[in-house]
Design a protein around this motif. Structure first.
Motif, PDB file in Angstrom:
ATOM      1  N   LEU A 118       0.829  -1.209   0.000  1.00  0.00           N
ATOM      2  CA  LEU A 118       0.000   0.000   0.000  1.00  0.00           C
ATOM      3  C   LEU A 118       0.862   1.257   0.000  1.00  0.00           C
ATOM      4  O   LEU A 118       0.651   2.171  -0.803  1.00  0.00           O
ATOM      5  CB  LEU A 118      -0.920  -0.008   1.224  1.00  0.00           C
ATOM      6  CG  LEU A 118      -1.823   1.220   1.406  1.00  0.00           C
ATOM      7  CD1 LEU A 118      -2.752   1.393   0.218  1.00  0.00           C
ATOM      8  CD2 LEU A 118      -2.615   1.108   2.705  1.00  0.00           C
ATOM      9  N   THR A 119       1.846   1.325   0.885  1.00  0.00           N
ATOM     10  CA  THR A 119       2.685   2.525   0.971  1.00  0.00           C
ATOM     11  C   THR A 119       3.568   2.685  -0.266  1.00  0.00           C
ATOM     12  O   THR A 119       3.865   3.805  -0.676  1.00  0.00           O
ATOM     13  CB  THR A 119       3.552   2.498   2.241  1.00  0.00           C
ATOM     14  OG1 THR A 119       4.301   1.269   2.286  1.00  0.00           O
ATOM     15  CG2 THR A 119       2.688   2.602   3.495  1.00  0.00           C
ATOM     16  N   TYR A 134       1.905   4.534  -2.948  1.00  0.00           N
ATOM     17  CA  TYR A 134       1.858   5.976  -2.710  1.00  0.00           C
ATOM     18  C   TYR A 134       3.252   6.607  -2.694  1.00  0.00           C
ATOM     19  O   TYR A 134       3.427   7.748  -2.260  1.00  0.00           O
ATOM     20  CB  TYR A 134       1.123   6.267  -1.398  1.00  0.00           C
ATOM     21  CG  TYR A 134      -0.375   6.140  -1.536  1.00  0.00           C
ATOM     22  CD1 TYR A 134      -1.178   7.252  -1.774  1.00  0.00           C
ATOM     23  CD2 TYR A 134      -0.987   4.899  -1.464  1.00  0.00           C
ATOM     24  CE1 TYR A 134      -2.548   7.126  -1.925  1.00  0.00           C
ATOM     25  CE2 TYR A 134      -2.357   4.759  -1.624  1.00  0.00           C
ATOM     26  CZ  TYR A 134      -3.128   5.881  -1.849  1.00  0.00           C
ATOM     27  OH  TYR A 134      -4.486   5.742  -2.010  1.00  0.00           O
ATOM     28  N   GLN A 191       2.570  12.142   5.261  1.00  0.00           N
ATOM     29  CA  GLN A 191       2.091  11.535   4.020  1.00  0.00           C
ATOM     30  C   GLN A 191       1.543  10.127   4.273  1.00  0.00           C
ATOM     31  O   GLN A 191       0.560   9.709   3.648  1.00  0.00           O
ATOM     32  CB  GLN A 191       3.225  11.487   3.004  1.00  0.00           C
ATOM     33  CG  GLN A 191       3.687  12.865   2.532  1.00  0.00           C
ATOM     34  CD  GLN A 191       4.870  12.766   1.593  1.00  0.00           C
ATOM     35  OE1 GLN A 191       4.771  12.178   0.529  1.00  0.00           O
ATOM     36  NE2 GLN A 191       5.993  13.343   1.996  1.00  0.00           N
ATOM     37  N   CYS A 192       2.175   9.399   5.189  1.00  0.00           N
ATOM     38  CA  CYS A 192       1.691   8.075   5.547  1.00  0.00           C
ATOM     39  C   CYS A 192       0.303   8.173   6.171  1.00  0.00           C
ATOM     40  O   CYS A 192      -0.616   7.416   5.832  1.00  0.00           O
ATOM     41  CB  CYS A 192       2.669   7.408   6.513  1.00  0.00           C
ATOM     42  SG  CYS A 192       2.242   5.711   6.970  1.00  0.00           S
ATOM     43  N   ILE A 244      -2.658   8.667   3.751  1.00  0.00           N
ATOM     44  CA  ILE A 244      -3.139   7.538   2.963  1.00  0.00           C
ATOM     45  C   ILE A 244      -4.529   7.111   3.421  1.00  0.00           C
ATOM     46  O   ILE A 244      -5.386   6.749   2.606  1.00  0.00           O
ATOM     47  CB  ILE A 244      -2.155   6.351   3.065  1.00  0.00           C
ATOM     48  CG1 ILE A 244      -0.862   6.679   2.318  1.00  0.00           C
ATOM     49  CG2 ILE A 244      -2.772   5.073   2.487  1.00  0.00           C
ATOM     50  CD1 ILE A 244       0.203   5.616   2.436  1.00  0.00           C
ATOM     51  N   SER A 245      -4.775   7.186   4.729  1.00  0.00           N
ATOM     52  CA  SER A 245      -6.075   6.783   5.271  1.00  0.00           C
ATOM     53  C   SER A 245      -7.215   7.598   4.678  1.00  0.00           C
ATOM     54  O   SER A 245      -8.361   7.135   4.625  1.00  0.00           O
ATOM     55  CB  SER A 245      -6.072   6.928   6.798  1.00  0.00           C
ATOM     56  OG  SER A 245      -5.060   6.135   7.382  1.00  0.00           O
ATOM     57  N   HIS A 272      -7.075   8.950   1.526  1.00  0.00           N
ATOM     58  CA  HIS A 272      -7.019   8.979   0.071  1.00  0.00           C
ATOM     59  C   HIS A 272      -6.937   7.595  -0.567  1.00  0.00           C
ATOM     60  O   HIS A 272      -6.493   7.476  -1.705  1.00  0.00           O
ATOM     61  CB  HIS A 272      -5.827   9.822  -0.386  1.00  0.00           C
ATOM     62  CG  HIS A 272      -5.882  11.239   0.082  1.00  0.00           C
ATOM     63  ND1 HIS A 272      -6.766  12.162  -0.433  1.00  0.00           N
ATOM     64  CD2 HIS A 272      -5.192  11.896   1.048  1.00  0.00           C
ATOM     65  CE1 HIS A 272      -6.610  13.327   0.173  1.00  0.00           C
ATOM     66  NE2 HIS A 272      -5.656  13.189   1.081  1.00  0.00           N
ATOM     67  N   VAL A 273      -7.351   6.541   0.149  1.00  0.00           N
ATOM     68  CA  VAL A 273      -7.382   5.216  -0.465  1.00  0.00           C
ATOM     69  C   VAL A 273      -8.279   5.273  -1.701  1.00  0.00           C
ATOM     70  O   VAL A 273      -9.330   5.906  -1.686  1.00  0.00           O
ATOM     71  CB  VAL A 273      -7.884   4.139   0.522  1.00  0.00           C
ATOM     72  CG1 VAL A 273      -6.864   3.875   1.593  1.00  0.00           C
ATOM     73  CG2 VAL A 273      -9.221   4.546   1.124  1.00  0.00           C
ATOM     74  N   GLU A 293      -7.375  -1.320  -1.494  1.00  0.00           N
ATOM     75  CA  GLU A 293      -6.598  -0.518  -0.557  1.00  0.00           C
ATOM     76  C   GLU A 293      -7.345  -0.366   0.760  1.00  0.00           C
ATOM     77  O   GLU A 293      -6.736  -0.404   1.834  1.00  0.00           O
ATOM     78  CB  GLU A 293      -6.311   0.858  -1.165  1.00  0.00           C
ATOM     79  CG  GLU A 293      -5.331   0.818  -2.328  1.00  0.00           C
ATOM     80  CD  GLU A 293      -5.000   2.196  -2.863  1.00  0.00           C
ATOM     81  OE1 GLU A 293      -5.659   3.172  -2.441  1.00  0.00           O
ATOM     82  OE2 GLU A 293      -4.081   2.307  -3.692  1.00  0.00           O
ATOM     83  N   VAL A 324      -0.308  10.918  -2.754  1.00  0.00           N
ATOM     84  CA  VAL A 324      -1.081  11.581  -1.712  1.00  0.00           C
ATOM     85  C   VAL A 324      -1.269  13.046  -2.070  1.00  0.00           C
ATOM     86  O   VAL A 324      -0.335  13.722  -2.494  1.00  0.00           O
ATOM     87  CB  VAL A 324      -0.357  11.462  -0.352  1.00  0.00           C
ATOM     88  CG1 VAL A 324      -1.113  12.241   0.712  1.00  0.00           C
ATOM     89  CG2 VAL A 324      -0.243   9.991   0.045  1.00  0.00           C
TER      90      VAL A 324
END
Length: 239
Positions: A71-72, A75, A119-120, A123-124, A126-127, A132, A212
């Motif tokens: 996942l990361t 991104y 940025q990490c 992600i929550s 902008h999945v 994702e 992101v």
């Protein structure tokens, strides 16, 4: 003894043999595998195959690291994943310097790390698809008392010491509940879980494009986060 338990007890030689047989390497020529010994909690290897370098990590049972790493990586925050399964994670091998070895000031190092963590966390928000979202849903929510109890199980303590620490854990849990209740609309996000300078790499051979949204959108980044084995869903302050 279960198969998973047997796998966990494999010797380095057996792991090397298994590594060569993974689908991503089985039909190719592996010219060299060397053990990476510094700074890693799990057995890790540098694999040279068909002239390309890969990082291979042997994972503990039920590790969430393969899913979170995929996942990361999507991104642009971690190295590209080549292959992932329950017990192995294979990524591109990043040539570069860990932030802990940088000559930059502590303030600059903190600013770099916080930017990546931000940025990490984003992600929550902008999945982009159900896959994702499923990964995020599979990441455990941070439970500090449980983690402390797991750490205490590794220590040799007297009965009185154990009881005293259990009392402190109870107080900590109560304080956490109160702290969370005092914050309106606290938002839980994807947190790295082990944010330190050694887990931030200044990559020379990998420049990912961040997906992101925000001030860093669509810019090439030369730094990435490593080692997501402690990733948790938690308040942003838990990093």
């Amino acid at each position: 003894m279960t198969f998973d338990h047997e796998l966990h007890l494999l010797t380095d030689e057996q792991k090397l043999h298994q590594l060569r047989q993974l689908p991503c390497f089985a039909q190719q020529t592996v010219s060299n595998i060397s053990v990476i010994e510094a700074g890693l909690s799990q057995a890790s290897f540098h694999v040279v195959c068909e002239g390309k370098s890969y990082f291979a990590k042997y994972l503990v049972e039920n590790s969430i690291e393969p899913r979170v790493s995929q996942l990361t990586a999507a991104y642009g925050l971690s190295p590209k994943v080549i292959y992932a399964e329950q017990h192995w994670l294979i990524t591109e091998f990043i040539v570069g310097q860990g932030l802990e070895k940088s000559k930059q000031s502590e303030d600059k190092k903190l600013a770099i790390t916080i930017s990546l963590l931000r940025q990490c966390h984003a992600i929550s928000c902008h999945v982009q698809d159900n896959k994702e979202q499923a990964v995020l849903s599979s990441v455990p929510t941070l439970d500090i008392p449980v983690i402390i109890c797991q750490l205490l199980q590794q220590l040799k303590l007297s009965k009185s010491q154990t009881q005293a620490l259990k009392s402190l854990i109870y107080l900590l849990q109560q304080n956490l509940v109160k702290a969370y209740s005092d914050v309106d609309n606290i938002k839980l996000v994807l947190c790295h879980g082990d944010a330190n300078f050694s887990n931030v790499m200044a990559a020379k051979n990998s420049f990912a494009t961040a997906k992101v949204t925000g001030t860093d959108k669509d810019r090439e980044i030369a730094r990435q986060l490593l080692d997501f084995e402690c990733a948790r869903i938690a308040p942003p302050s838990m990093i």
